[in-house]
Design a protein around this motif. Structure first.
Motif, short mmCIF file in Angstrom:
data_model
loop_
_atom_site.label_atom_id
_atom_site.label_comp_id
_atom_site.label_asym_id
_atom_site.label_seq_id
_atom_site.Cartn_x
_atom_site.Cartn_y
_atom_site.Cartn_z
N ARG A 32 -3.60 -41.31 -36.35
CA ARG A 32 -3.58 -41.23 -34.89
C ARG A 32 -4.55 -42.24 -34.29
N PHE A 36 -2.55 -44.78 -31.97
CA PHE A 36 -2.49 -44.30 -30.60
C PHE A 36 -3.55 -44.94 -29.72
N THR A 37 -3.24 -45.00 -28.43
CA THR A 37 -4.22 -45.40 -27.43
C THR A 37 -5.25 -44.26 -27.30
N ALA A 38 -6.33 -44.53 -26.62
CA ALA A 38 -7.35 -43.50 -26.41
C ALA A 38 -6.75 -42.30 -25.68
N GLU A 39 -5.91 -42.56 -24.69
CA GLU A 39 -5.28 -41.47 -23.93
C GLU A 39 -4.38 -40.63 -24.84
N GLU A 40 -3.60 -41.29 -25.69
CA GLU A 40 -2.73 -40.56 -26.62
C GLU A 40 -3.55 -39.75 -27.62
N GLN A 41 -4.66 -40.31 -28.07
CA GLN A 41 -5.52 -39.59 -29.02
C GLN A 41 -6.10 -38.33 -28.40
N ASN A 42 -6.28 -38.31 -27.09
CA ASN A 42 -6.81 -37.14 -26.41
C ASN A 42 -5.73 -36.13 -26.04
N SER A 43 -4.49 -36.44 -26.38
CA SER A 43 -3.37 -35.55 -26.09
C SER A 43 -3.02 -34.75 -27.36
#
Length: 111
Positions: A32, A36-43
Motif C-alpha cells: 500500500r 498508493f498516494t498518501a490520501e489512499e493510504q489513509n483510506s
C-alpha cells in the motif's frame, strides 16, 4: 513438488504451505505504501488481504458469473455467498433479461 489448486493451476511447493497472517499484513502495508498516494493510504482501500478477496468475489458476481461457480471458487456455500455478497448481484435485472432473450432466440433458431 507442485500441488493443484481448485482452479487447476500448479503451485510450487514453496507457495503451497500456510503463511502467517502477520506476514501478510506486513506485505499489504508495504504494498500500500509503494502503490498508493498518501490520501489512499489513509483510506480503508485494500487495508486487509480480505478486502482484496471481497473485491474479487464481488467482481465475479457483478460480471454475471454463476453463483454456484463463484461459491466454489470462494470456498462458500451458495447460501453464504448470496447472503454476504447480495449487493454484488443487485441491479443485474436488465442483463439477466437480455441473456434470457438471447437464449430464447437461440432456441427459436435451433428449432
Amino acid at each position: 513438488m507442485a500441488s493443484e489448486t481448485d482452479l487447476g493451476h500448479a503451485l510450487p511447493a514453496s507457495l503451497s504451505r500456510p503463511v502467517l497472517l502477520s506476514a501478510v499484513g506486513r506485505v499489504m502495508k508495504s504494498a500500500r505504501a509503494a502503490a498508493f498516494t498518501a490520501e489512499e493510504q489513509n483510506s480503508p482501500l485494500a487495508l486487509r488481504a480480505y478486502d482484496l478477496r471481497h473485491a474479487a468475489v464481488s467482481t465475479w458476481l457483478a460480471a454475471g458469473t454463476p453463483p454456484p461457480l463463484v461459491a466454489k471458487w470462494a470456498g462458500h456455500s451458495v447460501q453464504v455467498l448470496l447472503t454476504v455478497y447480495a449487493h454484488a448481484v443487485d441491479g443485474q435485472e436488465d442483463a439477466a433479461r437480455m441473456r434470457i432473450e438471447r437464449a430464447l432466440a437461440d432456441d427459436d433458431e435451433a428449432a
